[in-house]
Write a protein that holds these residues in place. Structure first.
Motif, PDB file in Angstrom:
ATOM      1  N   UNK A   1       0.858  -1.191   0.000  1.00 29.90           N
ATOM      2  CA  UNK A   1       0.000   0.000   0.000  1.00 29.90           C
ATOM      3  C   UNK A   1       0.890   1.235   0.000  1.00 29.90           C
ATOM      4  N   UNK A   2       0.599   2.151  -0.908  1.00 31.65           N
ATOM      5  CA  UNK A   2       1.339   3.405  -1.020  1.00 31.65           C
ATOM      6  C   UNK A   2       0.429   4.553  -0.585  1.00 31.65           C
ATOM      7  N   UNK A   3       0.980   5.516   0.161  1.00 33.00           N
ATOM      8  CA  UNK A   3       0.159   6.603   0.683  1.00 33.00           C
ATOM      9  C   UNK A   3       0.748   7.960   0.333  1.00 33.00           C
ATOM     10  N   UNK A   4      -0.130   8.900   0.048  1.00 32.65           N
ATOM     11  CA  UNK A   4       0.236  10.291  -0.204  1.00 32.65           C
ATOM     12  C   UNK A   4      -0.352  11.164   0.898  1.00 32.65           C
ATOM     13  N   UNK A   5       0.478  11.986   1.545  1.00 32.93           N
ATOM     14  CA  UNK A   5      -0.027  12.910   2.561  1.00 32.93           C
ATOM     15  C   UNK A   5      -0.922  13.943   1.883  1.00 32.93           C
ATOM     16  N   UNK A   6      -2.152  14.094   2.396  1.00 32.15           N
ATOM     17  CA  UNK A   6      -3.121  14.987   1.771  1.00 32.15           C
ATOM     18  C   UNK A   6      -3.171  16.345   2.440  1.00 32.15           C
ATOM     19  N   UNK A   7      -3.553  16.354   3.711  1.00 33.84           N
ATOM     20  CA  UNK A   7      -3.821  17.611   4.399  1.00 33.84           C
ATOM     21  C   UNK A   7      -3.741  17.370   5.901  1.00 33.84           C
ATOM     22  N   UNK A   8      -3.459  18.407   6.660  1.00 32.16           N
ATOM     23  CA  UNK A   8      -3.435  18.312   8.119  1.00 32.16           C
ATOM     24  C   UNK A   8      -4.754  18.813   8.686  1.00 32.16           C
ATOM     25  N   UNK A   9      -5.420  17.967   9.466  1.00 32.59           N
ATOM     26  CA  UNK A   9      -6.593  18.401  10.211  1.00 32.59           C
ATOM     27  C   UNK A   9      -6.132  19.136  11.473  1.00 32.59           C
ATOM     28  N   UNK A  10      -6.759  20.256  11.769  1.00 33.90           N
ATOM     29  CA  UNK A  10      -6.497  20.973  13.018  1.00 33.90           C
ATOM     30  C   UNK A  10      -7.662  20.741  13.964  1.00 33.90           C
ATOM     31  N   UNK A  11      -7.374  20.551  15.255  1.00 35.91           N
ATOM     32  CA  UNK A  11      -8.417  20.265  16.230  1.00 35.91           C
ATOM     33  C   UNK A  11      -8.521  21.390  17.260  1.00 35.91           C
ATOM     34  N   UNK A  12      -9.735  21.588  17.779  1.00 35.15           N
ATOM     35  CA  UNK A  12      -9.983  22.627  18.776  1.00 35.15           C
ATOM     36  C   UNK A  12     -10.915  22.097  19.851  1.00 35.15           C
ATOM     37  N   UNK A  13     -10.655  22.507  21.081  1.00 33.61           N
ATOM     38  CA  UNK A  13     -11.536  22.221  22.218  1.00 33.61           C
ATOM     39  C   UNK A  13     -12.580  23.323  22.255  1.00 33.61           C
ATOM     40  N   UNK A  14     -13.862  22.962  22.039  1.00 34.89           N
ATOM     41  CA  UNK A  14     -14.889  23.988  21.834  1.00 34.89           C
ATOM     42  C   UNK A  14     -16.146  23.693  22.631  1.00 34.89           C
ATOM     43  N   UNK A  15     -16.949  24.741  22.774  1.00 36.67           N
ATOM     44  CA  UNK A  15     -18.239  24.634  23.447  1.00 36.67           C
ATOM     45  C   UNK A  15     -19.108  25.800  23.014  1.00 36.67           C
ATOM     46  N   UNK A  16     -20.392  25.726  23.343  1.00 36.17           N
ATOM     47  CA  UNK A  16     -21.278  26.865  23.142  1.00 36.17           C
ATOM     48  C   UNK A  16     -20.894  27.955  24.146  1.00 36.17           C
TER      49      UNK A  16
ATOM     50  N   UNK B   1      -8.486  18.051  -2.065  1.00 37.27           N
ATOM     51  CA  UNK B   1      -8.182  18.076  -0.633  1.00 37.27           C
ATOM     52  C   UNK B   1      -7.162  19.153  -0.289  1.00 37.27           C
ATOM     53  N   UNK B   2      -6.283  19.471  -1.199  1.00 39.63           N
ATOM     54  CA  UNK B   2      -5.240  20.456  -0.906  1.00 39.63           C
ATOM     55  C   UNK B   2      -5.623  21.871  -1.263  1.00 39.63           C
TER      56      UNK B   2
END
Length: 298
Positions: free
Chosen positions: A155-170, A296-297
Motif C-alpha cells: 500500500x502506497x500513501x500520499x499525505x493529503x492535508x493536516x486536520x487541526x483540532x480545537x476544544x470547543x463549546x457553546x 483536498x489540498x
C-alpha cells in the motif's frame, strides 16, 4: 535461460513484489494462491535463483528481486496501461473510494466536480481507517482516505492535508476559558461529548496541549459521528474536541468558542492510500487520485 519467459510470470512477480504477499497478490490478480505460488516458483527456476524470502507474514524481496523490479516495472506498467484502455468497459470504470464519513461528506463529496470531469464513476464507502485499509489491501476499495498513516505492505500513501483540532463549546460554557481548562476541578459536572468511550480525539488533544491524559473526563455521551457531535455542542449540550474544518463558520459567528488556544494546535495528517503500482496500471484510477489530491489540498 533455455527459452523465453512467459510475460504472465513476470506480471505475477511484480504484483507479489509490490504487495509482499502471495495471498494478496492472488487476490489482486484474481487467481488462486496456489497458482501464484507455482508461477513464482516457475519464474525462479527459469531465472536460476530465488526472488523472495518466504516468511509467515508474507514474502520479503531479496536484492535480485529489487533489481529485477527496477528494470521491468515501468515497461510492464506501460504495456498494461495500453491493454487496460482497450479492454471492454474501460470507459465505464467504477472507482471505489472509502474514508471517514465526516471528511468525505464535508470536504470531498460536495466538490466532486473535479472528478465528474474525468468521466469516471465513483462508489463511496464510509468507515474507520484500519478496517478500510485492510479492505484496500484485499481489493475491496481502490482508494482510501485514512486518518492514520498506512503501514501495510503493498500500500502506497500520499499525505493529503493536516486536520487541526480545537476544544470547543457553546458560549454558555465560556467560564471554562477563565483558567486552565485541563484543571480537573474545572471539569466537575461538565458534560463531555466524545467520539468513543476511550476518548481517542480528546486524549490526543490533552496529550498535545496539556502534556497529560484526560483522566478526569468521563464522557456524558459517545457519538461515532463528528457532525452530530458538532450539532450537539452548538446546542449547548456539552463540550468536545472537533476538527476545525467542521466548525470554522461556527467559531467565526460566535456560535462556538475555543476553550483553549494553544500556539501550535494539535493536528492529524490525512493520507490517500492506494495499492502499490495501481496508479501506473489504471489510467482512470490515476485521474481520480490526481483530482482527489487537488480537491483536498485546495
Amino acid at each position: 535461460m533455455a527459452g523465453e519467459i512467459d510475460l504472465d510470470l513476470v506480471r505475477t512477480f511484480l504484483t507479489a513484489y509490490r504487495v509482499q504477499s502471495l495471498s494478496a497478490a492472488a487476490r489482486e490478480l484474481g487467481r488462486a494462491q496456489s497458482t501464484v505460488t507455482t508461477q513464482i516458483a516457475t519464474l525462479e527456476a527459469e531465472l536460476g535463483h530465488e526472488l523472495f524470502e518466504r516468511r509467515p507474514t508474507g514474502v520479503l524481496p531479496n536484492a535480485r528481486a529489487h533489481a529485477l523490479a527496477a528494470r521491468i516495472a515501468r515497461p510492464l506498467d506501460e504495456l498494461e496501461r495500453v491493454l487496460w484502455a482497450d479492454r471492454p468497459g474501460a470507459d465505464d470504470r467504477l472507482i471505489h473510494l472509502a474514508g471517514p464519513a465526516e471528511y468525505l461528506s464535508h470536504r470531498v463529496l460536495p466538490r466532486l466536480d473535479a472528478i465528474v470531469r474525468t468521466g469516471t464513476r465513483v462508489g463511496v464507502t464510509f468507515g474507520l481507517s484500519d478496517h478500510l485499509l485492510a479492505e484496500l489491501g484485499t481489493g475491496v476499495h481502490d482508494l482510501v482516505i485514512s486518518a492514520v498513516r498506512p503501514r501495510l505492505a503493498g500500500v502506497t500513501a500520499t499525505a493529503l492535508v493536516d486536520e487541526e483540532f480545537a476544544l470547543v463549546a457553546a458560549p454558555r460554557w465560556s467560564r471554562l476559558t477563565d483558567g486552565e481548562p485541563a484543571d480537573p476541578a474545572r471539569w466537575a459536572g461538565v458534560p463531555v461529548i466524545a467520539y468513543a468511550e476511550h476518548l481517542p480525539i480528546i486524549r490526543r488533544f490533552w496529550l498535545t496541549v496539556f502534556d497529560r491524559r484526560p483522566a478526569e473526563i468521563v464522557p456524558w455521551a459517545t457519538v461515532p459521528d463528528l457532525r452530530t457531535i458538532a450539532a450537539m455542542v452548538r446546542a449547548g449540550l456539552g463540550v468536545s474536541v472537533l476538527p476545525t474544518y467542521l466548525i470554522d463558520d461556527d467559531l467565526a459567528a460566535g456560535r462556538l468558542v475555543r476553550l483553549a488556544g494553544p500556539e501550535v494546535p494539535p493536528i492529524n495528517t490525512l493520507y490517500l492510500a492506494v495499492r502499490s503500482g495501481a496508479l501506473d496500471r489504471d489510467p482512470a484510477l490515476r485521474e481520480v487520485h490526481t483530482a482527489l489530491v487537488r480537491v483536498c489540498r485546495s
